[in-house]
Design an enzyme around this catalytic site. Structure first.
Site, short mmCIF file in Angstrom:
data_model
loop_
_atom_site.label_atom_id
_atom_site.label_comp_id
_atom_site.label_asym_id
_atom_site.label_seq_id
_atom_site.Cartn_x
_atom_site.Cartn_y
_atom_site.Cartn_z
N GLY A 196 1.02 -1.53 -0.31
CA GLY A 196 -0.25 -0.24 0.32
C GLY A 196 0.70 1.20 0.39
N LYS A 229 -7.09 6.26 -3.23
CA LYS A 229 -6.40 7.47 -2.34
C LYS A 229 -5.23 7.60 -2.48
CE LYS A 229 -9.03 6.46 1.46
NZ LYS A 229 -9.43 6.45 2.71
N GLU A 289 -13.57 3.62 7.86
CA GLU A 289 -13.14 3.94 8.07
C GLU A 289 -12.68 3.38 9.55
OE1 GLU A 289 -9.73 6.12 7.82
OE2 GLU A 289 -10.71 6.01 5.56
N HIS A 296 -10.45 2.99 11.95
CA HIS A 296 -9.35 4.37 11.85
C HIS A 296 -8.45 5.56 12.63
CE1 HIS A 296 -9.91 1.62 8.39
NE2 HIS A 296 -8.53 1.10 8.01
N1 LIG Z 1 -5.16 4.46 0.06
C1 LIG Z 1 -5.74 3.33 0.97
O1 LIG Z 1 -7.19 3.77 0.90
C2 LIG Z 1 -4.93 3.01 2.40
C3 LIG Z 1 -5.97 1.36 2.38
C4 LIG Z 1 -4.88 0.79 3.19
C5 LIG Z 1 -3.90 1.31 3.71
N2 LIG Z 1 -2.60 2.40 3.04
C6 LIG Z 1 -1.63 2.50 3.52
O2 LIG Z 1 -0.54 2.02 2.80
C7 LIG Z 1 0.21 1.11 3.83
C8 LIG Z 1 0.59 0.14 4.71
O3 LIG Z 1 0.30 -0.59 3.17
P1 LIG Z 1 0.72 -2.50 3.08
O4 LIG Z 1 -0.02 -3.04 4.61
O5 LIG Z 1 0.53 -3.30 2.16
O6 LIG Z 1 2.65 -2.56 3.90
P2 LIG Z 1 3.49 -1.37 3.41
O7 LIG Z 1 3.78 -1.00 1.67
O8 LIG Z 1 3.87 -0.45 4.12
O9 LIG Z 1 4.95 -2.85 3.33
C9 LIG Z 1 5.03 -3.57 4.27
C10 LIG Z 1 6.23 -4.32 3.85
O10 LIG Z 1 5.75 -5.86 3.58
C11 LIG Z 1 6.90 -5.64 1.87
N3 LIG Z 1 5.75 -6.81 0.60
C12 LIG Z 1 5.45 -6.00 0.45
N4 LIG Z 1 4.96 -7.20 -0.20
C13 LIG Z 1 5.43 -7.77 0.23
C14 LIG Z 1 5.11 -9.14 0.19
N5 LIG Z 1 4.73 -9.88 -1.82
N6 LIG Z 1 5.81 -10.09 0.29
C15 LIG Z 1 6.72 -10.06 1.33
N7 LIG Z 1 7.14 -8.34 1.63
C16 LIG Z 1 6.24 -7.95 0.65
C17 LIG Z 1 7.70 -3.82 1.87
O11 LIG Z 1 8.51 -4.64 1.08
C18 LIG Z 1 7.64 -3.66 3.49
O12 LIG Z 1 8.72 -4.46 3.74
C19 LIG Z 1 0.67 2.32 5.03
O13 LIG Z 1 0.51 3.45 4.37
C20 LIG Z 1 -1.10 2.68 4.86
O14 LIG Z 1 -1.52 4.35 4.84
C21 LIG Z 1 -3.73 2.83 2.31
#
Ligand SMILES: NC(=O)c1ccc[n+]([C@@H]2O[C@H](COP(=O)([O-])OP(=O)(O)OC[C@H]3O[C@@H](n4cnc5c(N)ncnc54)[C@H](O)[C@@H]3O)[C@@H](O)[C@H]2O)c1
Length: 374
Positions: A115, A152, A251, A254
């Site tokens: 994300g 978003k 949310e 959240h």
């Molecule tokens: N825009 C939105 O509506 C929305 C919704 C949810 C989360 N977010 C945002 O997304 C972020 C969180 O996203 P996330 O939970 O995907 O984590 P992330 O993007 O922060 O990634 C976390 C870790 O996972 C690793 N990773 C990614 N894919 C992998 C895979 N297939 N195998 C092993 N490791 C992998 C990455 O290298 C990183 O170290 C936050 O910044 C949050 O605010 C946004």
């Protein structure tokens, strides 16, 4: 990629999203060879794959080989992916690097990651030359079922998460279940939290959460799990894609969750912070006499016992710091800090003309104090 993530070469699902302009979502398992054809349907001069070193080492080779074999001219740009790097500084650096690498109005950015990468690349795409196209290749459960669907794009500010951003839809979303299977277990659990949340906020009972948990436990193939969580979000999003009216219920948990994620500074995943946030929202609702004990305990059972995500505030997050961080919540309006509280499954406490409700500060502080782990 782990043994569990063996390739299957299956297209599992294709659907249109309510994003605007609408973009197709392709869910597959190991069907990487078909990705370049979807890119080639668009006219472009060059593609820029934006990811992290870690992800390129882990998953990048077959992905880039496929683009190369298909004759797609493409550069790789690596960025850092911690919450501290989800910043103005990193965004500016990325945009400047893209310009100096020759990105034009006719280039396509490819966000390859979780994300965080999706959010930063989406925002960079929206800003570059007043908006260029990007493709979303989400690699985590959270990104595949939540952030990629939300449209978003945002970065964090000095005071909190996702303070600055825009709505900018990708050309298409390409989610591969094999990537989600490659995530560490703890991170996968965090991704499933939003699925449980979607049941709490939109169903009349929690039965569907058990279905999601069963799909997660049968972890040799995540197609069903991803489909269930995606559908649970889309059902809500279709009515209000920009989350300004009815979809604000997404949310739930959240306001606490984002502040906890912010203060945890990388020690908790997004979904883990939201899991704690949902339990705090339930505690608050119970303390105010809205939620009965049975539904409160259901939060702890499904999230804590069955899924295994944290449900209590870590001791090192002080009540004062959390209250301060929530002052900068991006859902705050002139009415001050207010919360989305559930009365029962699928039924929110009637707010002040909307879904949000103000709560007395002493009840809030008592609830936070009780949640600290002993
Ligand atoms: N825009 C939105 O509506 C929305 C919704 C949810 C989360 N977010 C945002 O997304 C972020 C969180 O996203 P996330 O939970 O995907 O984590 P992330 O993007 O922060 O990634 C976390 C870790 O996972 C690793 N990773 C990614 N894919 C992998 C895979 N297939 N195998 C092993 N490791 C992998 C990455 O290298 C990183 O170290 C936050 O910044 C949050 O605010 C946004």
């Amino acid at each position: 990629m782990t043994d569990r993530a063996e390739m299957r070469d299956e297209m599992l699902l294709t659907f249109d999203t309510p994003l605007s302009p609408s973009c197709p979502y392709y869910l597959c398992h190991g069907a990487l060879n078909r990705f370049p054809d979807h890119v080639k349907q668009h006219d472009f001069d060059r593609c820029f794959v934006i990811s992290s070193k870690k992800l390129m080492d882990l998953l990048g080779t077959p992905f880039l080989d496929g683009l190369c074999r298909a004759g797609i001219p493409c550069d790789v740009v690596l960025i850092k992916e911690t919450e501290q790097h989800k910043s103005w500084q990193s965004l500016r650096k990325l945009c400047e690097r893209l310009v100096s690498h020759g990105a034009t109005k006719n280039s396509i950015l490819i966000a390859f990651g979780g994300g965080l990468i999706g959010n930063v690349v989406g925002l960079a795409a929206a800003l570059l030359y007043r908006g260029i196209r990007f493709v979303s290749v989400p690699t985590t459960i959270t990104a595949q079922t939540d952030s990629a669907l939300s449209n978003k794009q945002a970065i964090n500010g000095r005071h909190g998460k996702n303070q600055f951003g825009v709505f900018h839809a990708p050309l298409f979303i390409w989610a591969d279940a094999a990537y989600a299977l490659a995530e560490p277990k703890r991170q996968q659990r965090g991704g499933v939290v939003e699925g449980i949340k979607n049941v709490f906020i939109s169903r009349t009972d929690t039965g569907h959460a058990e279905t999601i948990l069963d799909a997660w436990r049968a972890d040799d193939h995540f197609g069903d799990l991803l489909r269930l969580i995606i559908e649970s979000k889309l059902a809500i999003l279709r009515q209000d894609p920009t989350e300004r009216r009815s979809s604000v219920i997404l949310e739930y948990g959240h306001t606490f969750g984002h502040a906890i994620e912010w203060l945890a500074a990388g020690r908790l995943f997004h979904g883990e912070a939201v899991s704690i946030g949902m339990c705090l929202a339930a505690e608050l609702s119970h303390a105010l006499g809205f939620m009965d004990e049975a539904f409160l305990l259901e939060h702890y059972r499904l999230l804590g016992k069955e899924l295994g995500t944290p449900t209590r505030l870590p001791d090192d997050i002080a009540t004062d710091d959390l209250c301060e961080a929530m002052r900068f919540d991006n859902k705050r309006t002139g009415k001050g800090l207010r919360f989305l509280l559930l009365e029962k499954c699928g039924e929110f406490v009637k707010g002040d003309g909307d879904h949000f409700i103000a709560v007395p500060e002493e009840v809030l502080r008592e609830t936070l104090g009780r949640s600290h782990q002993s």
